[in-house]
Write a protein that holds these residues in place. Structure first.
Motif, PDB file in Angstrom:
ATOM      1  N   THR A 112       8.041  -0.638  15.903  1.00 27.86           N
ATOM      2  CA  THR A 112       8.964   0.130  16.728  1.00 27.86           C
ATOM      3  C   THR A 112      10.368   0.048  16.149  1.00 27.86           C
TER       4      THR A 112
ATOM      5  N   SER B  43      15.147   9.560  20.295  1.00 27.28           N
ATOM      6  CA  SER B  43      14.432  10.806  20.004  1.00 27.28           C
ATOM      7  C   SER B  43      13.445  11.077  21.144  1.00 27.28           C
TER       8      SER B  43
ATOM      9  N   GLU C  98      10.396  11.509  20.798  1.00 31.17           N
ATOM     10  CA  GLU C  98       9.218  10.678  20.528  1.00 31.17           C
ATOM     11  C   GLU C  98       9.412   9.282  21.138  1.00 31.17           C
ATOM     12  N   GLU C  99      10.630   8.754  20.971  1.00 33.82           N
ATOM     13  CA  GLU C  99      10.893   7.421  21.527  1.00 33.82           C
ATOM     14  C   GLU C  99      10.943   7.469  23.058  1.00 33.82           C
TER      15      GLU C  99
ATOM     16  N   GLY D  23       9.289   9.540  24.935  1.00 36.88           N
ATOM     17  CA  GLY D  23       7.897   9.644  25.369  1.00 36.88           C
ATOM     18  C   GLY D  23       7.185   8.301  25.291  1.00 36.88           C
ATOM     19  N   GLY D  24       7.461   7.577  24.210  1.00 32.88           N
ATOM     20  CA  GLY D  24       6.841   6.264  24.059  1.00 32.88           C
ATOM     21  C   GLY D  24       7.212   5.319  25.191  1.00 32.88           C
TER      22      GLY D  24
ATOM     23  N   SER E 105       3.560  11.994  25.913  1.00 33.84           N
ATOM     24  CA  SER E 105       3.716  12.533  24.566  1.00 33.84           C
ATOM     25  C   SER E 105       5.156  13.004  24.345  1.00 33.84           C
ATOM     26  N   GLU E 106       5.440  13.322  23.085  1.00 38.67           N
ATOM     27  CA  GLU E 106       6.767  13.828  22.754  1.00 38.67           C
ATOM     28  C   GLU E 106       7.028  15.147  23.473  1.00 38.67           C
ATOM     29  N   ASP E 107       6.000  16.037  23.491  1.00 43.68           N
ATOM     30  CA  ASP E 107       6.177  17.332  24.160  1.00 43.68           C
ATOM     31  C   ASP E 107       6.393  17.151  25.659  1.00 43.68           C
TER      32      ASP E 107
ATOM     33  N   LYS F 219       9.859  16.129  26.298  1.00 40.54           N
ATOM     34  CA  LYS F 219      10.787  17.271  26.225  1.00 40.54           C
ATOM     35  C   LYS F 219      10.780  18.061  27.526  1.00 40.54           C
TER      36      LYS F 219
END
Lengths: 391, 168
Positions: B56, B133, B135-136, B138-139, B144-146, B149
Protein backbone atom coordinates in the motif's frame (compact mmCIF):
# COMPACT_ATOMS: atom_id res chain seq x y z
CA UNK A 1 -30.78 25.78 -14.33
CA UNK A 2 -29.12 24.15 -17.35
CA UNK A 3 -26.89 21.12 -17.14
CA UNK A 4 -23.99 23.33 -18.11
CA UNK A 5 -24.65 25.70 -15.23
CA UNK A 6 -25.01 22.76 -12.94
CA UNK A 7 -21.63 21.41 -14.03
CA UNK A 8 -20.00 24.78 -13.54
CA UNK A 9 -21.41 24.99 -10.03
CA UNK A 10 -20.13 21.55 -9.21
CA UNK A 11 -16.69 22.42 -10.51
CA UNK A 12 -16.65 25.57 -8.44
CA UNK A 13 -17.65 23.60 -5.38
CA UNK A 14 -14.88 21.09 -6.02
CA UNK A 15 -12.36 23.90 -6.24
CA UNK A 16 -13.64 25.24 -2.95
CA UNK A 17 -13.27 21.80 -1.43
CA UNK A 18 -9.70 21.61 -2.71
CA UNK A 19 -8.97 24.93 -1.07
CA UNK A 20 -10.78 23.98 2.11
CA UNK A 21 -8.78 20.81 2.62
CA UNK A 22 -5.52 22.40 1.52
CA UNK A 23 -5.82 25.29 3.93
CA UNK A 24 -7.26 23.56 6.97
CA UNK A 25 -4.32 22.94 9.22
CA UNK A 26 -3.80 22.53 12.95
CA UNK A 27 -2.83 25.44 15.10
CA UNK A 28 0.75 26.63 14.98
CA UNK A 29 2.99 24.56 17.21
CA UNK A 30 0.83 21.45 17.19
CA UNK A 31 3.09 19.63 14.75
CA UNK A 32 6.18 19.98 16.89
CA UNK A 33 4.32 19.35 20.13
CA UNK A 34 2.90 16.11 18.85
CA UNK A 35 6.22 14.99 17.46
CA UNK A 36 7.89 15.63 20.76
CA UNK A 37 5.10 13.81 22.52
CA UNK A 38 5.66 10.79 20.32
CA UNK A 39 9.37 10.93 20.94
CA UNK A 40 8.78 10.92 24.64
CA UNK A 41 6.47 7.93 24.18
CA UNK A 42 3.91 9.14 26.56
CA UNK A 43 0.36 7.83 26.27
CA UNK A 44 -2.21 10.06 24.71
CA UNK A 45 -4.94 11.11 27.06
CA UNK A 46 -8.46 11.88 26.03
CA UNK A 47 -7.57 15.52 25.76
CA UNK A 48 -4.20 15.66 24.16
CA UNK A 49 -3.87 19.38 24.37
CA UNK A 50 -4.24 19.27 28.14
CA UNK A 51 -1.62 16.61 28.47
CA UNK A 52 0.98 18.45 26.49
CA UNK A 53 0.33 21.75 28.18
CA UNK A 54 2.50 20.86 31.12
CA UNK A 55 4.88 18.56 29.35
CA UNK A 56 5.99 20.95 26.67
CA UNK A 57 5.87 24.22 28.49
CA UNK A 58 9.41 24.82 27.40
CA UNK A 59 8.64 25.06 23.73
CA UNK A 60 5.76 27.40 24.14
CA UNK A 61 6.04 31.09 24.20
CA UNK A 62 6.28 32.67 27.58
CA UNK A 63 3.04 32.33 29.50
CA UNK A 64 1.05 35.45 30.06
CA UNK A 65 1.51 37.41 33.21
CA UNK A 66 -1.52 37.36 35.46
CA UNK A 67 -1.23 40.97 36.37
CA UNK A 68 -4.81 41.97 36.84
CA UNK A 69 -5.58 45.48 37.91
CA UNK A 70 -2.06 46.71 38.27
CA UNK A 71 -2.20 50.30 39.37
CA UNK A 72 1.35 51.45 38.99
CA UNK A 73 2.93 51.46 35.59
CA UNK A 74 6.07 50.15 37.18
CA UNK A 75 4.70 47.21 39.04
CA UNK A 76 3.70 43.89 37.60
CA UNK A 77 2.03 41.75 40.23
CA UNK A 78 2.12 38.07 39.52
CA UNK A 79 -0.45 35.93 41.26
CA UNK A 80 1.30 32.82 40.11
CA UNK A 81 -0.46 29.75 41.41
CA UNK A 82 2.71 27.80 41.69
CA UNK A 83 2.46 24.99 44.17
CA UNK A 84 5.44 24.73 46.41
CA UNK A 85 5.47 21.02 45.91
CA UNK A 86 6.76 21.50 42.37
CA UNK A 87 9.44 19.03 41.41
CA UNK A 88 11.73 21.77 40.21
CA UNK A 89 14.75 22.03 42.41
CA UNK A 90 18.17 23.46 42.22
CA UNK A 91 20.70 21.12 40.75
CA UNK A 92 23.61 22.89 42.32
CA UNK A 93 27.13 23.09 41.22
CA UNK A 94 26.32 24.17 37.74
CA UNK A 95 27.53 27.70 37.93
CA UNK A 96 30.66 27.16 35.99
CA UNK A 97 30.80 30.08 33.61
CA UNK A 98 32.59 33.23 34.58
CA UNK A 99 30.66 36.18 35.91
CA UNK A 100 31.29 38.25 32.85
CA UNK A 101 28.76 40.14 30.81
CA UNK A 102 26.79 38.18 28.31
CA UNK A 103 27.51 37.44 24.70
CA UNK A 104 29.62 40.13 23.14
CA UNK A 105 29.02 42.75 25.80
CA UNK A 106 30.84 45.99 25.12
CA UNK A 107 32.64 47.96 27.75
CA UNK A 108 33.52 51.61 27.53
CA UNK A 109 36.87 51.76 29.26
CA UNK A 110 35.45 50.07 32.31
CA UNK A 111 32.64 52.59 32.68
CA UNK A 112 29.11 52.00 31.54
CA UNK A 113 27.24 55.00 30.32
CA UNK A 114 23.53 55.22 29.58
CA UNK A 115 24.15 55.15 25.85
CA UNK A 116 20.80 53.69 24.84
CA UNK A 117 18.85 56.84 25.70
CA UNK A 118 15.57 56.21 27.44
CA UNK A 119 14.89 52.49 27.63
CA UNK A 120 11.35 51.13 27.26
CA UNK A 121 9.36 50.10 30.30
CA UNK A 122 8.68 46.39 30.81
CA UNK A 123 5.41 45.50 29.14
CA UNK A 124 2.33 44.47 31.05
CA UNK A 125 -0.21 41.91 30.09
CA UNK A 126 -3.61 41.99 31.70
CA UNK A 127 -4.63 38.52 30.64
CA UNK A 128 -5.17 36.08 33.47
CA UNK A 129 -4.62 32.39 32.80
CA UNK A 130 -7.33 30.37 34.46
CA UNK A 131 -4.94 28.22 36.45
CA UNK A 132 -3.26 30.99 38.41
CA UNK A 133 -4.33 33.11 41.31
CA UNK A 134 -4.71 36.70 40.29
CA UNK A 135 -7.26 37.91 42.75
CA UNK A 136 -6.92 40.90 45.02
CA UNK A 137 -4.36 40.73 47.81
CA UNK A 138 -3.01 42.98 50.51
CA UNK A 139 0.74 42.89 50.12
CA UNK A 140 3.02 43.41 53.10
CA UNK A 141 6.79 43.48 53.00
CA UNK A 142 8.45 41.70 55.90
CA UNK A 143 11.78 40.72 54.43
CA UNK A 144 15.13 42.37 54.12
CA UNK A 145 16.39 43.96 50.92
CA UNK A 146 19.88 45.34 51.13
CA UNK A 147 21.04 47.04 48.02
CA UNK A 148 24.39 48.74 47.81
CA UNK A 149 24.30 49.67 44.16
CA UNK A 150 22.71 52.63 42.46
CA UNK A 151 23.29 51.59 38.87
CA UNK A 152 22.88 48.35 36.99
CA UNK A 153 23.64 47.30 33.43
CA UNK A 154 21.01 47.29 30.73
CA UNK A 155 21.70 45.00 27.79
CA UNK A 156 20.53 45.59 24.27
CA UNK A 157 20.57 43.35 21.23
CA UNK A 158 19.63 43.74 17.62
CA UNK A 159 16.86 41.51 16.38
CA UNK A 160 18.46 38.40 14.84
CA UNK A 161 18.17 38.12 11.09
CA UNK A 162 17.54 35.22 8.79
CA UNK A 163 21.27 35.23 8.00
CA UNK A 164 22.14 34.96 11.68
CA UNK A 165 19.71 32.09 12.01
CA UNK A 166 21.24 30.33 9.01
CA UNK A 167 24.74 30.82 10.39
CA UNK A 168 23.70 29.36 13.72
CA UNK A 169 22.19 26.35 11.96
CA UNK A 170 25.26 25.91 9.79
CA UNK A 171 27.49 25.97 12.85
CA UNK A 172 25.50 23.02 14.16
CA UNK A 173 25.64 21.18 10.84
CA UNK A 174 21.95 21.60 10.03
CA UNK A 175 20.67 22.44 6.55
CA UNK A 176 17.82 24.78 5.70
CA UNK A 177 14.50 23.12 4.93
CA UNK A 178 12.11 26.06 4.79
CA UNK A 179 11.05 29.23 6.57
CA UNK A 180 7.74 28.52 8.24
CA UNK A 181 5.63 31.39 9.45
CA UNK A 182 6.76 32.65 12.84
CA UNK A 183 10.27 31.25 12.51
CA UNK A 184 13.50 32.50 10.98
CA UNK A 185 14.14 29.05 9.63
CA UNK A 186 13.58 25.35 9.93
CA UNK A 187 16.58 23.11 9.44
CA UNK A 188 17.35 19.44 9.31
CA UNK A 189 20.32 17.55 10.68
CA UNK A 190 20.87 13.83 10.78
CA UNK A 191 19.37 13.30 14.19
CA UNK A 192 17.12 16.29 14.73
CA UNK A 193 15.05 19.11 13.33
CA UNK A 194 16.10 22.62 14.30
CA UNK A 195 13.83 25.64 14.37
CA UNK A 196 14.95 29.17 15.09
CA UNK A 197 12.68 32.00 16.17
CA UNK A 198 13.28 35.69 16.76
CA UNK A 199 11.97 37.81 19.61
CA UNK A 200 8.27 37.45 20.37
CA UNK A 201 6.83 40.84 21.26
CA UNK A 202 3.73 39.68 23.12
CA UNK A 203 4.00 37.93 25.44
CA UNK A 204 7.70 38.76 25.58
CA UNK A 205 9.90 35.84 24.67
CA UNK A 206 13.60 35.80 23.84
CA UNK A 207 15.06 34.74 20.50
CA UNK A 208 15.30 31.00 20.75
CA UNK A 209 16.18 27.76 19.04
CA UNK A 210 14.37 24.46 19.33
CA UNK A 211 15.96 21.10 18.62
CA UNK A 212 13.50 18.26 18.12
CA UNK A 213 15.15 14.87 18.15
CA UNK A 214 14.15 12.33 15.55
CA UNK A 215 14.34 8.58 15.68
CA UNK A 216 18.01 8.74 14.74
CA UNK A 217 18.96 10.55 17.93
CA UNK A 218 21.07 8.01 19.81
CA UNK A 219 20.94 7.34 23.50
CA UNK A 220 23.89 8.83 25.34
CA UNK A 221 26.27 6.15 26.39
CA UNK A 222 27.54 7.35 29.74
CA UNK A 223 27.11 4.79 32.48
CA UNK A 224 26.08 6.30 35.79
CA UNK A 225 25.55 9.77 34.39
CA UNK A 226 22.78 11.86 35.91
CA UNK A 227 20.22 13.64 33.76
CA UNK A 228 22.29 16.77 34.07
CA UNK A 229 25.37 14.82 33.06
CA UNK A 230 23.56 13.49 29.99
CA UNK A 231 22.41 17.00 29.11
CA UNK A 232 25.95 18.33 29.54
CA UNK A 233 27.29 15.66 27.20
CA UNK A 234 24.61 16.37 24.62
CA UNK A 235 25.26 20.10 24.69
CA UNK A 236 29.02 19.71 24.52
CA UNK A 237 28.67 17.31 21.61
CA UNK A 238 26.66 19.86 19.68
CA UNK A 239 28.67 22.94 20.68
CA UNK A 240 25.67 24.28 22.55
CA UNK A 241 27.08 24.53 26.08
CA UNK A 242 26.01 27.89 27.54
CA UNK A 243 28.57 30.64 27.16
CA UNK A 244 26.93 32.64 29.91
CA UNK A 245 26.67 32.34 33.69
CA UNK A 246 24.00 29.95 34.88
CA UNK A 247 22.66 27.79 37.62
CA UNK A 248 21.09 24.41 36.94
CA UNK A 249 17.65 23.17 37.99
CA UNK A 250 16.44 19.64 37.32
CA UNK A 251 12.77 18.73 37.16
CA UNK A 252 12.59 14.98 37.45
CA UNK A 253 8.92 14.82 38.38
CA UNK A 254 7.96 13.33 35.03
CA UNK A 255 9.16 11.96 31.74
CA UNK A 256 11.05 13.58 30.13
CA UNK A 257 13.31 14.92 32.86
CA UNK A 258 13.95 18.60 32.29
CA UNK A 259 17.40 20.04 32.85
CA UNK A 260 17.25 23.82 32.88
CA UNK A 261 20.33 26.02 32.65
CA UNK A 262 19.06 29.28 34.10
CA UNK A 263 20.76 32.28 32.63
CA UNK A 264 22.23 34.96 34.87
CA UNK A 265 23.60 38.45 34.25
CA UNK A 266 26.48 39.78 36.28
CA UNK A 267 25.71 42.98 38.13
CA UNK A 268 28.84 44.68 39.54
CA UNK A 269 28.49 45.13 43.27
CA UNK A 270 25.54 42.76 43.46
CA UNK A 271 26.48 39.47 41.81
CA UNK A 272 24.61 37.25 39.39
CA UNK A 273 20.98 38.18 38.68
CA UNK A 274 18.64 35.60 37.16
CA UNK A 275 16.86 36.09 33.87
CA UNK A 276 13.12 35.57 34.43
CA UNK A 277 10.05 35.57 32.22
CA UNK A 278 6.93 37.63 32.80
CA UNK A 279 5.81 35.15 35.44
CA UNK A 280 9.04 35.46 37.35
CA UNK A 281 10.21 32.02 36.22
CA UNK A 282 13.88 31.59 35.46
CA UNK A 283 14.89 30.42 31.99
CA UNK A 284 17.80 30.04 29.63
CA UNK A 285 18.42 26.65 28.09
CA UNK A 286 16.42 23.48 28.67
CA UNK A 287 17.30 19.95 27.68
CA UNK A 288 14.62 17.27 28.01
CA UNK A 289 15.89 13.75 28.55
CA UNK A 290 13.70 10.67 28.12
CA UNK A 291 15.44 7.50 29.17
CA UNK A 292 18.97 8.28 28.12
CA UNK A 293 17.95 10.12 24.98
CA UNK A 294 17.67 13.89 24.52
CA UNK A 295 14.27 14.58 22.95
CA UNK A 296 14.21 18.36 23.02
CA UNK A 297 16.60 21.22 23.57
CA UNK A 298 15.36 24.78 23.62
CA UNK A 299 17.60 27.68 24.38
CA UNK A 300 18.42 31.32 23.91
CA UNK A 301 19.65 32.07 20.44
CA UNK A 302 23.12 33.61 20.76
CA UNK A 303 22.95 37.35 20.16
CA UNK A 304 25.50 40.09 20.56
CA UNK A 305 24.73 42.24 23.60
CA UNK A 306 25.60 45.89 24.00
CA UNK A 307 25.75 47.12 27.55
CA UNK A 308 25.23 50.42 29.35
CA UNK A 309 24.77 51.34 32.99
CA UNK A 310 21.56 52.96 34.14
CA UNK A 311 20.51 54.45 37.46
CA UNK A 312 18.12 52.24 39.34
CA UNK A 313 15.59 52.98 42.07
CA UNK A 314 16.48 52.39 45.69
CA UNK A 315 15.43 49.36 47.73
CA UNK A 316 12.91 51.49 49.64
CA UNK A 317 11.35 52.74 46.43
CA UNK A 318 11.14 49.22 45.08
CA UNK A 319 9.45 47.95 48.24
CA UNK A 320 7.04 50.86 48.21
CA UNK A 321 6.00 50.07 44.67
CA UNK A 322 5.75 46.35 45.33
CA UNK A 323 3.25 46.71 48.17
CA UNK A 324 1.32 49.63 46.73
CA UNK A 325 -2.41 48.86 46.43
CA UNK A 326 -3.08 47.39 43.03
CA UNK A 327 -6.77 48.16 42.92
CA UNK A 328 -9.52 50.04 44.67
CA UNK A 329 -11.52 48.72 47.62
CA UNK A 330 -12.95 45.27 47.06
CA UNK A 331 -16.27 44.30 48.63
CA UNK A 332 -17.89 40.93 49.04
CA UNK A 333 -14.74 38.84 48.95
CA UNK A 334 -12.09 37.95 51.46
CA UNK A 335 -8.85 39.52 50.37
CA UNK A 336 -5.82 37.53 51.53
CA UNK A 337 -2.88 39.24 53.10
CA UNK A 338 0.35 38.10 51.55
CA UNK A 339 3.66 38.58 53.26
CA UNK A 340 6.34 39.27 50.69
CA UNK A 341 9.45 37.94 52.36
CA UNK A 342 12.03 37.68 49.62
CA UNK A 343 13.37 40.01 46.97
CA UNK A 344 16.10 39.73 44.39
CA UNK A 345 17.42 41.65 41.44
CA UNK A 346 16.53 39.90 38.20
CA UNK A 347 16.52 40.62 34.47
CA UNK A 348 13.49 40.71 32.21
CA UNK A 349 13.17 40.89 28.45
CA UNK A 350 11.70 44.12 27.10
CA UNK A 351 11.00 43.75 23.36
CA UNK A 352 11.21 46.98 21.41
CA UNK A 353 11.09 46.19 17.71
CA UNK A 354 14.44 46.08 15.95
CA UNK A 355 16.29 46.32 19.24
CA UNK A 356 15.22 44.67 22.46
CA UNK A 357 16.52 44.95 25.98
CA UNK A 358 17.28 42.90 29.04
CA UNK A 359 16.51 45.25 31.91
CA UNK A 360 16.96 44.89 35.67
CA UNK A 361 13.90 44.45 37.86
CA UNK A 362 13.12 43.53 41.45
CA UNK A 363 11.33 40.26 41.98
CA UNK A 364 9.43 40.08 45.27
CA UNK A 365 7.85 36.86 46.42
CA UNK A 366 5.95 35.41 49.34
CA UNK A 367 3.71 32.47 50.11
CA UNK A 368 0.10 32.31 51.19
CA UNK A 369 -2.65 29.77 51.63
CA UNK A 370 -5.59 29.39 49.25
CA UNK A 371 -7.99 26.52 49.78
CA UNK A 372 -5.45 24.63 51.85
CA UNK A 373 -2.75 24.88 49.21
CA UNK A 374 0.41 26.89 49.62
CA UNK A 375 0.93 29.30 46.76
CA UNK A 376 3.49 31.82 45.76
CA UNK A 377 2.76 35.43 45.09
CA UNK A 378 5.28 37.25 42.96
CA UNK A 379 5.62 40.91 42.15
CA UNK A 380 7.96 42.35 39.54
CA UNK A 381 9.06 45.96 39.85
CA UNK A 382 11.02 47.63 37.09
CA UNK A 383 14.38 48.77 38.46
CA UNK A 384 15.56 51.37 35.95
CA UNK A 385 14.95 54.86 37.28
CA UNK A 386 11.74 56.26 35.71
CA UNK A 387 13.64 59.32 34.50
CA UNK A 388 15.67 57.06 32.22
CA UNK A 389 12.77 55.10 30.93
CA UNK A 390 10.15 55.85 28.33
CA UNK A 391 6.56 55.20 29.33
CA UNK B 1 11.85 -4.49 -5.95
CA UNK B 2 10.39 -3.48 -2.61
CA UNK B 3 9.94 0.29 -2.30
CA UNK B 4 12.12 1.84 0.37
CA UNK B 5 10.36 2.77 3.58
CA UNK B 6 10.84 6.50 4.22
CA UNK B 7 11.83 7.73 7.68
CA UNK B 8 8.72 8.06 9.80
CA UNK B 9 9.45 11.70 10.49
CA UNK B 10 9.26 12.44 6.75
CA UNK B 11 5.89 10.76 6.64
CA UNK B 12 4.78 12.65 9.70
CA UNK B 13 5.82 16.07 8.41
CA UNK B 14 4.28 15.41 5.00
CA UNK B 15 0.95 14.04 6.11
CA UNK B 16 0.14 15.69 9.42
CA UNK B 17 -1.72 18.59 7.82
CA UNK B 18 -3.64 16.39 5.43
CA UNK B 19 -4.65 13.93 8.10
CA UNK B 20 -5.72 16.78 10.35
CA UNK B 21 -7.90 18.37 7.66
CA UNK B 22 -9.47 14.99 6.89
CA UNK B 23 -10.27 14.41 10.55
CA UNK B 24 -11.39 18.00 11.02
CA UNK B 25 -13.93 17.59 8.23
CA UNK B 26 -15.27 14.49 9.95
CA UNK B 27 -15.62 15.69 13.51
CA UNK B 28 -16.12 19.44 13.24
CA UNK B 29 -14.38 20.52 16.44
CA UNK B 30 -10.72 21.50 16.45
CA UNK B 31 -10.02 19.96 19.87
CA UNK B 32 -11.45 16.61 18.82
CA UNK B 33 -9.52 16.79 15.56
CA UNK B 34 -6.28 17.33 17.48
CA UNK B 35 -7.02 14.41 19.78
CA UNK B 36 -7.76 12.07 16.91
CA UNK B 37 -4.84 13.25 14.79
CA UNK B 38 -2.53 12.66 17.73
CA UNK B 39 -3.98 9.18 18.18
CA UNK B 40 -3.54 8.46 14.46
CA UNK B 41 0.14 9.25 14.48
CA UNK B 42 0.78 7.53 17.79
CA UNK B 43 -0.80 4.39 16.34
CA UNK B 44 1.11 4.78 13.07
CA UNK B 45 4.36 5.35 14.94
CA UNK B 46 3.94 2.14 16.85
CA UNK B 47 2.89 0.18 13.78
CA UNK B 48 5.41 1.58 11.33
CA UNK B 49 7.78 -1.34 11.72
CA UNK B 50 5.05 -3.53 10.25
CA UNK B 51 4.24 -1.17 7.37
CA UNK B 52 4.83 -2.89 4.03
CA UNK B 53 5.45 -0.39 1.27
CA UNK B 54 4.85 -3.06 -1.36
CA UNK B 55 1.25 -3.56 -0.29
CA UNK B 56 0.00 0.00 0.00
CA UNK B 57 1.04 3.61 -0.28
CA UNK B 58 1.96 5.51 2.88
CA UNK B 59 -1.00 7.81 2.22
CA UNK B 60 -3.51 4.99 2.00
CA UNK B 61 -2.01 3.35 5.09
CA UNK B 62 -2.20 6.54 7.14
CA UNK B 63 -5.68 7.44 6.00
CA UNK B 64 -6.88 3.96 6.90
CA UNK B 65 -5.60 4.49 10.42
CA UNK B 66 -7.21 7.93 10.45
CA UNK B 67 -10.54 6.60 9.25
CA UNK B 68 -10.55 3.87 11.89
CA UNK B 69 -9.65 6.36 14.61
CA UNK B 70 -12.43 8.67 13.51
CA UNK B 71 -14.97 5.85 13.50
CA UNK B 72 -13.81 4.83 16.96
CA UNK B 73 -14.30 8.39 18.07
CA UNK B 74 -17.89 8.44 16.86
CA UNK B 75 -18.65 5.05 18.33
CA UNK B 76 -17.33 6.18 21.69
CA UNK B 77 -19.30 9.33 22.02
CA UNK B 78 -22.18 9.37 19.61
CA UNK B 79 -21.83 11.45 16.54
CA UNK B 80 -25.14 13.24 16.81
CA UNK B 81 -24.31 14.58 20.22
CA UNK B 82 -20.90 15.76 19.08
CA UNK B 83 -22.31 17.54 16.08
CA UNK B 84 -24.91 19.25 18.21
CA UNK B 85 -22.25 20.34 20.65
CA UNK B 86 -20.02 21.53 17.85
CA UNK B 87 -22.75 23.59 16.23
CA UNK B 88 -23.85 25.08 19.52
CA UNK B 89 -20.44 25.98 20.84
CA UNK B 90 -18.41 26.78 17.78
CA UNK B 91 -18.14 30.55 17.51
CA UNK B 92 -18.67 32.27 14.21
CA UNK B 93 -15.47 33.35 12.56
CA UNK B 94 -16.41 37.01 12.82
CA UNK B 95 -16.82 36.65 16.56
CA UNK B 96 -13.44 35.15 17.16
CA UNK B 97 -10.81 36.45 14.74
CA UNK B 98 -7.99 35.27 16.96
CA UNK B 99 -9.42 31.80 17.09
CA UNK B 100 -9.89 31.81 13.37
CA UNK B 101 -6.26 32.67 12.83
CA UNK B 102 -5.22 30.01 15.28
CA UNK B 103 -7.18 27.28 13.58
CA UNK B 104 -6.23 28.47 10.12
CA UNK B 105 -9.55 27.45 8.63
CA UNK B 106 -10.89 29.48 5.76
CA UNK B 107 -13.86 27.34 4.85
CA UNK B 108 -15.45 26.57 8.17
CA UNK B 109 -19.01 26.63 6.88
CA UNK B 110 -18.25 24.37 3.95
CA UNK B 111 -16.51 21.83 6.16
CA UNK B 112 -19.45 21.95 8.54
CA UNK B 113 -21.68 20.91 5.66
CA UNK B 114 -19.31 18.09 4.78
CA UNK B 115 -19.41 16.91 8.38
CA UNK B 116 -23.18 16.53 8.18
CA UNK B 117 -23.24 14.30 5.10
CA UNK B 118 -23.87 10.56 5.48
CA UNK B 119 -20.76 8.71 6.54
CA UNK B 120 -19.68 7.23 3.20
CA UNK B 121 -20.33 10.42 1.28
CA UNK B 122 -18.43 12.39 3.89
CA UNK B 123 -15.55 9.95 3.64
CA UNK B 124 -15.49 9.98 -0.14
CA UNK B 125 -15.24 13.76 -0.29
CA UNK B 126 -12.74 14.04 2.55
CA UNK B 127 -10.44 11.32 1.28
CA UNK B 128 -10.55 12.51 -2.32
CA UNK B 129 -9.83 16.13 -1.43
CA UNK B 130 -7.10 15.04 0.96
CA UNK B 131 -5.20 13.90 -2.12
CA UNK B 132 -6.05 10.22 -2.47
CA UNK B 133 -6.73 8.65 -5.87
CA UNK B 134 -10.12 7.10 -6.53
CA UNK B 135 -8.41 3.72 -6.42
CA UNK B 136 -7.16 4.48 -2.92
CA UNK B 137 -10.54 5.88 -1.86
CA UNK B 138 -12.21 2.71 -3.14
CA UNK B 139 -9.69 0.59 -1.31
CA UNK B 140 -10.41 2.35 1.96
CA UNK B 141 -14.18 2.26 1.53
CA UNK B 142 -14.23 -1.34 0.37
CA UNK B 143 -15.45 -0.74 -3.17
CA UNK B 144 -14.07 -0.52 -6.69
CA UNK B 145 -12.46 2.55 -8.19
CA UNK B 146 -15.54 3.17 -10.37
CA UNK B 147 -17.85 2.81 -7.40
CA UNK B 148 -15.72 5.28 -5.48
CA UNK B 149 -16.05 7.76 -8.34
CA UNK B 150 -19.82 7.41 -8.35
CA UNK B 151 -20.03 7.70 -4.62
CA UNK B 152 -17.89 10.82 -4.71
CA UNK B 153 -19.95 12.51 -7.42
CA UNK B 154 -23.17 11.75 -5.56
CA UNK B 155 -21.59 13.19 -2.43
CA UNK B 156 -20.58 16.42 -4.15
CA UNK B 157 -24.10 16.83 -5.52
CA UNK B 158 -25.56 16.23 -2.08
CA UNK B 159 -23.18 18.79 -0.66
CA UNK B 160 -24.17 21.32 -3.31
CA UNK B 161 -27.82 20.82 -2.42
CA UNK B 162 -27.06 21.27 1.27
CA UNK B 163 -25.18 24.49 0.61
CA UNK B 164 -27.91 25.77 -1.70
CA UNK B 165 -30.64 25.03 0.88
CA UNK B 166 -28.85 27.12 3.42
CA UNK B 167 -28.47 30.00 1.00
CA UNK B 168 -32.20 30.07 0.27
Amino acid sequence: MSDQDDDLELQALQRELDDAFATTRPRRGFEDELWLHMQARRPVSTRFADAIAGLFQGIREAPRVPAAAVASILVVAIGAGLLLSSGLHGGGGGSTASLSAGDGSKRNGGEYLPTFGQVPAPPQDNSVPSAVYAGPAHLVWSGKLNLSISTAPVFRYQEPTVNASDQFATSLGAALVDRPSGYLGSYRATTYTLKVRGTVQTPPSSPAYFIFANLGMPEIDAAGATSQGLADIFLAGHSLAPQWTYTVAVDSSGDPVKVVYQRQFDVPGYGPANLVDVNGVRYGLEVDISGRRPVLATGLLPVSLDRADYSIISADQAIQQAVAPQMGPVTGVTVPTVQLTQAELVYVLVPAGDHSFYEPAFLFSGTFQVGGATRIKRVLVAAVDPSQRSS
Amino acid sequence: MVPARPPFEDLYREYLGRIYSYVRAQVGAAADAEDITAQVFMNAYQAYARFEARNTTPAAWLFRIARNATLDHFRAGGRRERLRRTIEHQPLAEEDPAGQAEERIQYRALLAHVAQLPERQRDAISLRHSGLSFEEVGGLLGCSEDAAKMLYHRAVKALKEAVRKEEV
